[in-house]
Motif scaffolding. Structure first.
Motif, mmCIF file in Angstrom:
data_model
loop_
_atom_site.group_PDB
_atom_site.id
_atom_site.type_symbol
_atom_site.label_atom_id
_atom_site.label_comp_id
_atom_site.label_asym_id
_atom_site.label_seq_id
_atom_site.Cartn_x
_atom_site.Cartn_y
_atom_site.Cartn_z
ATOM 1 N N LYS A 237 -18.827 30.006 29.660
ATOM 2 C CA LYS A 237 -18.618 31.418 29.330
ATOM 3 C C LYS A 237 -19.249 31.804 28.008
ATOM 4 O O LYS A 237 -19.842 32.879 27.875
ATOM 5 C CB LYS A 237 -17.116 31.725 29.279
ATOM 6 C CG LYS A 237 -16.447 31.783 30.634
ATOM 7 C CD LYS A 237 -14.995 32.172 30.476
ATOM 8 C CE LYS A 237 -14.297 32.262 31.835
ATOM 9 N NZ LYS A 237 -12.863 32.645 31.688
ATOM 10 N N GLU A 238 -19.124 30.902 27.015
ATOM 11 C CA GLU A 238 -19.668 31.221 25.694
ATOM 12 C C GLU A 238 -21.191 31.264 25.690
ATOM 13 O O GLU A 238 -21.795 31.861 24.786
ATOM 14 C CB GLU A 238 -19.164 30.233 24.644
ATOM 15 C CG GLU A 238 -19.368 28.780 24.973
ATOM 16 C CD GLU A 238 -18.192 28.177 25.702
ATOM 17 O OE1 GLU A 238 -17.935 26.980 25.471
ATOM 18 O OE2 GLU A 238 -17.549 28.884 26.498
ATOM 19 N N ASP A 239 -21.826 30.646 26.684
ATOM 20 C CA ASP A 239 -23.284 30.732 26.807
ATOM 21 C C ASP A 239 -23.695 31.948 27.627
ATOM 22 O O ASP A 239 -24.769 32.522 27.410
ATOM 23 C CB ASP A 239 -23.843 29.459 27.470
ATOM 24 C CG ASP A 239 -23.716 28.234 26.575
ATOM 25 O OD1 ASP A 239 -23.526 28.425 25.362
ATOM 26 O OD2 ASP A 239 -23.804 27.107 27.093
ATOM 27 N N GLN A 258 -23.556 43.216 38.308
ATOM 28 C CA GLN A 258 -23.226 41.848 38.713
ATOM 29 C C GLN A 258 -24.001 40.885 37.819
ATOM 30 O O GLN A 258 -25.149 41.134 37.477
ATOM 31 C CB GLN A 258 -23.596 41.606 40.174
ATOM 32 C CG GLN A 258 -22.794 42.429 41.184
ATOM 33 C CD GLN A 258 -21.359 41.951 41.294
ATOM 34 O OE1 GLN A 258 -21.059 40.794 40.983
ATOM 35 N NE2 GLN A 258 -20.466 42.842 41.709
ATOM 36 N N PHE A 259 -23.347 39.772 37.479
ATOM 37 C CA PHE A 259 -23.987 38.805 36.588
ATOM 38 C C PHE A 259 -23.514 37.416 36.981
ATOM 39 O O PHE A 259 -22.309 37.153 37.052
ATOM 40 C CB PHE A 259 -23.613 39.092 35.133
ATOM 41 C CG PHE A 259 -24.238 38.154 34.130
ATOM 42 C CD1 PHE A 259 -25.420 38.490 33.493
ATOM 43 C CD2 PHE A 259 -23.634 36.940 33.822
ATOM 44 C CE1 PHE A 259 -25.992 37.632 32.556
ATOM 45 C CE2 PHE A 259 -24.195 36.080 32.900
ATOM 46 C CZ PHE A 259 -25.383 36.426 32.273
ATOM 47 N N SER A 260 -24.428 36.509 37.240
ATOM 48 C CA SER A 260 -24.032 35.146 37.619
ATOM 49 C C SER A 260 -25.108 34.154 37.205
ATOM 50 O O SER A 260 -26.293 34.485 37.117
ATOM 51 C CB SER A 260 -23.773 35.039 39.124
ATOM 52 O OG SER A 260 -24.926 35.419 39.849
ATOM 53 N N THR A 261 -24.677 32.935 36.945
ATOM 54 C CA THR A 261 -25.594 31.843 36.598
ATOM 55 C C THR A 261 -25.195 30.608 37.398
ATOM 56 O O THR A 261 -24.044 30.484 37.838
ATOM 57 C CB THR A 261 -25.545 31.502 35.102
ATOM 58 O OG1 THR A 261 -24.222 31.069 34.758
ATOM 59 C CG2 THR A 261 -25.925 32.707 34.254
ATOM 60 N N VAL A 262 -26.129 29.677 37.559
ATOM 61 C CA VAL A 262 -25.838 28.430 38.240
ATOM 62 C C VAL A 262 -26.875 27.390 37.837
ATOM 63 O O VAL A 262 -28.048 27.714 37.636
ATOM 64 C CB VAL A 262 -25.834 28.615 39.776
ATOM 65 C CG1 VAL A 262 -27.218 28.978 40.287
ATOM 66 C CG2 VAL A 262 -25.309 27.363 40.471
ATOM 67 N N TYR A 263 -26.422 26.140 37.689
ATOM 68 C CA TYR A 263 -27.355 25.040 37.410
ATOM 69 C C TYR A 263 -28.005 24.591 38.718
ATOM 70 O O TYR A 263 -27.323 24.382 39.724
ATOM 71 C CB TYR A 263 -26.617 23.847 36.789
ATOM 72 C CG TYR A 263 -26.329 23.996 35.317
ATOM 73 C CD1 TYR A 263 -27.347 23.910 34.381
ATOM 74 C CD2 TYR A 263 -25.025 24.209 34.866
ATOM 75 C CE1 TYR A 263 -27.088 24.041 33.023
ATOM 76 C CE2 TYR A 263 -24.751 24.329 33.507
ATOM 77 C CZ TYR A 263 -25.786 24.251 32.594
ATOM 78 O OH TYR A 263 -25.523 24.374 31.244
ATOM 79 N N ARG A 300 -34.099 33.323 24.732
ATOM 80 C CA ARG A 300 -32.794 33.146 24.095
ATOM 81 C C ARG A 300 -32.114 31.853 24.573
ATOM 82 O O ARG A 300 -31.434 31.169 23.783
ATOM 83 C CB ARG A 300 -31.905 34.359 24.422
ATOM 84 C CG ARG A 300 -30.483 34.284 23.901
ATOM 85 C CD ARG A 300 -30.432 34.385 22.380
ATOM 86 N NE ARG A 300 -29.082 34.372 21.886
ATOM 87 C CZ ARG A 300 -28.331 35.469 21.687
ATOM 88 N NH1 ARG A 300 -28.851 36.665 21.955
ATOM 89 N NH2 ARG A 300 -27.108 35.374 21.246
ATOM 90 N N ALA A 301 -32.273 31.519 25.848
ATOM 91 C CA ALA A 301 -31.612 30.338 26.424
ATOM 92 C C ALA A 301 -32.651 29.493 27.155
ATOM 93 O O ALA A 301 -32.928 29.734 28.331
ATOM 94 C CB ALA A 301 -30.495 30.773 27.376
#
Length: 313
Positions: A237-239, A258-263, A300-301
């Motif tokens: 979450k902090e990332d 909508q916002f989502s991330t996944v490895y 940024r990431a």
């Protein structure tokens, strides 16, 4: 990737050499703890081979069947290592230790001969186990160096935090294995010494059981950490929070719907977002803003390798 490979190669070298030495020590003394440690090192050696296969396989280029590449192969092989660590090293060590407690054998008084000199066979165990601790210390140092680099890159402050958040399961697995390998060799050394000094085989048997239980516990922890990535875990979450704010504060953006991330591999994450833009903007302007936002997110990431922004009308 190169850092992970060097960590695994260091562990492979250490565990292969140690496995042979421990086996020789067990043949001479018949120590239950030495047999447990032999199981342990043989399992660890095989595990490093699996990790190397995972690293090699994950480096394959993306294709039609795997459009995001083969990065998750490392998650799978690291999970397999956890299962083998539990099933082979942990279970067999614990079972052998339990059997030795129920049916103890007298402490070995075998002798060994080297260059014409005869000495107690237990000295072989002492030398092998001390050597194992030194070898494992080298492998652990290499793994810790790589994990420290990642902690500095991501701003993680503790190993516990790194263990919970890292996606580099290969380095995580090697670090964990090397740690418990040192602990196991230390337990075996202490157990063998106590049995030799007191003449009571129970200490050696209990040492074998403790090594097995320790291996099984760490194997379960490793399996749990790999499960989260195999199932498609998001960034912490902090990332995610600063990336969401970056998109929200970009010129022309009204709202992030909508916002989502996944490895999708070690240190490789995907970000997808549905974004509402200012209704006064034309299609060309929106396309330009999307391209700028995607680049800003990756700058940024660095672990975010793919960004998909979908405009909402």
């Amino acid at each position: 990737m190169a850092g992970s490979r060097s960590v695994v190669l260091a562990a492979l070298f250490a565990n292969g050499a140690i496995a042979v030495l421990k086996f020789v020590g067990w043949l001479i003394t018949g120590s239950p703890s030495m047999l447990s440690e032999t199981y342990h090192s043989v399992s660890d050696t095989g595990n490093q081979v699996f990790l190397l296969i995972g690293i090699r396989y994950s480096g394959r280029e993306a294709d039609r069947r795997h459009p995001f590449g083969y990065g998750k192969a490392q998650f799978f092989y690291a999970f397999l290592v956890a299962v083998l660590l539990f099933g082979i090293a942990g279970w067999e060590s614990a079972k052998h230790g339990y059997q030795a407690i129920v049916d103890p054998h007298p402490v070995s008084t075998n002798t060994a001969t080297l260059l014409g000199f005869e000495f107690p066979g237990v000295w072989v165990n002492y030398v092998v186990l001390i050597g194992a601790i030194l070898f494992e210390a080298y492998a652990l140092y290499k793994a810790y160096q790589e994990m420290s680099r990642q902690m500095e890159t991501h701003g993680w402050t503790t190993l516990r935090e790194a263990f919970r958040k890292t996606s580099d399961v290969t380095t995580l697995t090697a670090l964990t294995e090397d740690t418990i390998a040192m602990a196991g060799a230390g337990i075996a050394l202490f157990a063998v010494y106590l049995s030799r000094v007191t003449g009571n085989p129970l200490y050696d048997a209990v040492g074998s059981l403790l090594i097995g239980l320790m291996l099984m516990g760490f194997a379960l922890a490793l399996a749990w950490e790999n499960k989260r990535l195999l199932m498609g875990e998001s960034l912490p979450k902090e990332d995610e929070r600063p990336l969401r704010e970056l998109i929200r504060n970009s010129d022309g953006v009204v709202h992030v719907d909508q916002f989502s991330t996944v490895y999708f591999g070690p240190e490789k994450a995907l970000l997808a977002a549905d974004v509402s833009f200012d209704s006064a903007m034309d299609t060309e302007s929106i396309d330009d803003r999307i391209s700028a936002i995607e680049q800003a997110v990756m700058d940024r990431a660095p672990q975010v390798k793919r960004v998909y922004i979908e405009p909402e009308l």
